[in-house]
Design a protein around this motif. Sequence first.
Motif, PDB file in Angstrom:
ATOM      1  N   SER A 196       0.663  -0.632   0.645  1.00  0.00           N
ATOM      2  CA  SER A 196      -0.579   0.055   0.196  1.00  0.00           C
ATOM      3  C   SER A 196       0.803   1.396   0.164  1.00  0.00           C
ATOM      4  O   SER A 196       0.054   1.822   0.177  1.00  0.00           O
ATOM      5  N   ASN A 251       2.592   1.723  -1.784  1.00  0.00           N
ATOM      6  CA  ASN A 251       3.032   2.634  -3.392  1.00  0.00           C
ATOM      7  C   ASN A 251       1.365   2.479  -4.458  1.00  0.00           C
ATOM      8  O   ASN A 251       1.375   3.216  -5.529  1.00  0.00           O
ATOM      9  N   VAL A 252       0.406   2.679  -3.287  1.00  0.00           N
ATOM     10  CA  VAL A 252      -0.554   3.206  -3.977  1.00  0.00           C
ATOM     11  C   VAL A 252      -1.074   4.928  -3.850  1.00  0.00           C
ATOM     12  O   VAL A 252      -0.566   5.620  -2.967  1.00  0.00           O
ATOM     13  N   LYS A 253      -1.411   5.562  -5.504  1.00  0.00           N
ATOM     14  CA  LYS A 253      -0.753   6.784  -4.919  1.00  0.00           C
ATOM     15  C   LYS A 253      -2.307   7.765  -5.574  1.00  0.00           C
ATOM     16  O   LYS A 253      -3.069   6.946  -6.405  1.00  0.00           O
ATOM     17  N   GLY A 282      -5.490   9.221  -7.539  1.00  0.00           N
ATOM     18  CA  GLY A 282      -5.439   8.866  -9.216  1.00  0.00           C
ATOM     19  C   GLY A 282      -5.174   7.394  -9.759  1.00  0.00           C
ATOM     20  O   GLY A 282      -5.978   7.085 -10.688  1.00  0.00           O
ATOM     21  N   GLN A 283      -4.505   6.443  -8.989  1.00  0.00           N
ATOM     22  CA  GLN A 283      -4.871   5.767  -9.373  1.00  0.00           C
ATOM     23  C   GLN A 283      -6.263   4.162  -9.039  1.00  0.00           C
ATOM     24  O   GLN A 283      -6.902   4.451  -8.494  1.00  0.00           O
ATOM     25  N   ILE A 284      -6.578   3.728 -10.006  1.00  0.00           N
ATOM     26  CA  ILE A 284      -7.710   3.130 -10.488  1.00  0.00           C
ATOM     27  C   ILE A 284      -7.837   1.994  -9.740  1.00  0.00           C
ATOM     28  O   ILE A 284      -6.744   1.080 -10.027  1.00  0.00           O
ATOM     29  N   VAL A 285      -8.682   1.746  -8.865  1.00  0.00           N
ATOM     30  CA  VAL A 285      -9.208   0.753  -7.678  1.00  0.00           C
ATOM     31  C   VAL A 285     -10.474  -0.170  -8.381  1.00  0.00           C
ATOM     32  O   VAL A 285     -11.087   0.330  -8.632  1.00  0.00           O
ATOM     33  N   GLU A 328     -11.412   5.720  -7.843  1.00  0.00           N
ATOM     34  CA  GLU A 328     -10.366   5.955  -8.233  1.00  0.00           C
ATOM     35  C   GLU A 328      -9.486   6.209  -6.390  1.00  0.00           C
ATOM     36  O   GLU A 328     -10.584   6.930  -6.073  1.00  0.00           O
ATOM     37  N   HIS A 334     -10.971   6.614  -0.593  1.00  0.00           N
ATOM     38  CA  HIS A 334     -11.426   6.155  -2.367  1.00  0.00           C
ATOM     39  C   HIS A 334     -12.796   6.475  -3.356  1.00  0.00           C
ATOM     40  O   HIS A 334     -13.580   6.847  -1.972  1.00  0.00           O
ATOM     41  N   ASN A 382      -5.985  -3.096  -6.727  1.00  0.00           N
ATOM     42  CA  ASN A 382      -5.447  -2.425  -7.353  1.00  0.00           C
ATOM     43  C   ASN A 382      -5.560  -3.087  -9.650  1.00  0.00           C
ATOM     44  O   ASN A 382      -5.735  -4.013  -9.547  1.00  0.00           O
ATOM     45  N   GLN A 432      -2.779  -4.133 -11.223  1.00  0.00           N
ATOM     46  CA  GLN A 432      -2.181  -4.819 -10.990  1.00  0.00           C
ATOM     47  C   GLN A 432      -2.861  -6.160 -10.574  1.00  0.00           C
ATOM     48  O   GLN A 432      -2.356  -7.571 -10.223  1.00  0.00           O
TER      49      GLN A 432
END
Lengths: 424, 365
Positions: A126, A128-130, A132-135, A156, A173, A188, A190
Amino acid sequence: MNLALRYVGAMFIVIIYGWFAGLTAQDEALHCALAIEQRIEELAERMLAAFVQIGGGSGVVISPDGYVITNHHVAGRLRQWKVVMSTAQGPVIRQARVVGTDPRGDVCLLKLQGVQQIPYLPMGDSENVKPGQIVLAMGNPYFYGKYCTPALSLGEVSAVHRYQEGYSDCIQHDAALNPGNSGGPLVNLQGELIGINGRIAVRFISRKHTGVGFAIPINQIKLFLPLLKLGGIVYHGLVPGLKITETATPGQGVRVTAVEPSSPAYQAGLQPGDLIVAIDNQPIFNRNRYLGVIGIYPAGTVLPFKIQRNQQYQVLSVTLARRTGRHEWPARPDMPYLGIRISQTHRGPGVEVENVVPNTGAERAGLLPGDIITHFQGIAVRNARHLSHLLARCRIGQKVVLRVMRDEERLHFSVVLSQRPHKR
Amino acid sequence: MRIFFLILLLTIPLRLPAQSTVALLHAAFSRAAQRVAPAVVHIMVTRSRDITPPKQALRLPERIRRLPKKLRRYWEFFSKRYRLQQRRHPYFQRPKGGTSGVLIDPQGQVLTSYYNIAGEVQKIVVTLADRREFPARILGVDKLRDLALLQIKGSDLPAVPLQSSSDLKIGAWALVVGRGISGPDYTLNIGIVSSVHRFKERAIQIDAKVNYANAGGALVDIHGRLIGIVNHLSSYERAGQSTGVGFATPAAEILKVLPFLQQGRTVPPPRVPFLGIRADLSSTANAAQSMVVIAKVYPHSGAAKAGLQPKDIILTVDGIKIKSLLQLGLILRTKKIGSQIKLTIQRGRRIIAVSCTLGSRQEKQ
């Protein structure tokens, strides 16, 4: 004539070129959207295989041997649950046992019984979570999904490291979270699990999605996992005996205003006037962030506190005590021991001896039940707490002088402080 | 010289410089919406009386719901004024304004949601994208699937056909195109398909924002195909805005009832087998409820005629052990109306075997 023909030919080529380019651009847009759609559909299948429907909420399988993470407010109150999972053959009901729970952090660990190798979601990082990232969030909003047909929602990340009292370092989010989504996975693109959904921000007592949802970050869960697997309730930590305040210019850190003697904060070496700048490489800029970082770790963790004292930086090791709600802290092993039991009902200055412990300095000196200790090393004793503070400054083996009132008679005793015996 | 220029031309790659992913995504969404937008119409309904909000919109307090029926009736009687006030409260009312529909046939058939035209309707005006206005009349409705078919007089109108997408999966893009305000501008809400099993396989769930203005509008996939109509404004949303839980009826389901609607018939809710009992759901917190205890037996039903009584525990149905109310419901759904089923029940300490004839009842959502 030749020149004109060449000119027309060149224009023709340019027009054809432009037309093809336009077409491929349109196709490219569709391909892009389809590629993302395919990725989300793939992730949806993976999430569905690891999704668990627990009572009125959700959970997710995090390891192939059947460990399930969910919220405490979903599963923590019972010991055994019948959960529903979705398989290729349809919905199946499995037994799950509650292994450990963390009520304040709202995390509960269950173990599915009778499973060997089942699909699970790998845990991500977590950090690396920023924003704007889609979740993607999966759950059972409004309990529409009978027999484990959960719903997926896209959103997001709005913010990270948010403090919400208990959700000390959560991910905010805007994926649709409603009652029934609690305990569900946040994934995320990935395909890694980055959080567990558990709370939403609402107004006017309507528990509906408003665009603000909170998820417990997976890094916090990773820190608690070993203790949760051991079982029982896992406590969060705090540094007792520490009073902090925010600095005049915001963003610098938190300043220590008072440290109670003989508290773990005192033992760690914190002093009034210190500025706590970072804890475990996490910058601390205000009080909520301090509480947020402390809240990620379970009780008993030793944390490096980077403090600024007299324009110099130091790193102190602070052990977190249990946050149980009671304002006590465990005595340190090298605390000097008088050997008396203090009466709880005595009024007035001084400390009344209720009983004397055999084989201690107090007994050897001749203290008796009923004595009132009025002075310790010449200092007037206000109450029991004050006495323990005074004792904390001494060493084992030190000889101290007590002034005692016994039946209106003033006596002096010389007591050699011993070591604290083991608690039974 | 000519060859030199020819070679130069051929070395230029036959593509524009790659655009960013976000720009491509936006382009794909706009194109998909633009394909359907000319067929999305604005509907304005004038009513003399609106339908009352459903009971879920007014939740009785928990302690009142738990009271025995007589006391609950007293409470409802005395607080009727309170309830009427609630129903008239603007928070629970349908907001004023237009709503959406979709032209599915160039001869003027407009599909929309039943809720949009529910109540005592005086006039319906359909406005197309090019601002042409038409009066509309209701051809047929299906209350269960929340669909309504309107007819406007025109020919060669811009329409899109319904295309059933049988492999709709969770995670697919689901765009909602509406026209809440008449004019050339349409509204677009973007989301994904949340779930495909809702309302007994009659609806899908999407997480695009669905509100009063775009309900009845078009559900579009990324290719720009009309794959459904957005409807079933959730009862939880009726008192407020969308909460990320929206529903749509997929094209396959609509095509099943479209012939009936086109003939001008109201599709009646289907009849399903009915045993005649009500069993309370004991604590839904744990799916470990292992007994189905009858709370009420409806008079003149198969259960009443077989002699079932409240507080009986249903043990088996046709030899299958009943472990939960859901299981019982699923088994009964597979039976035919009028067929006989064998039950074993426990009354006190006795175990009795009875035979019941299944009646029928109207299906509710």
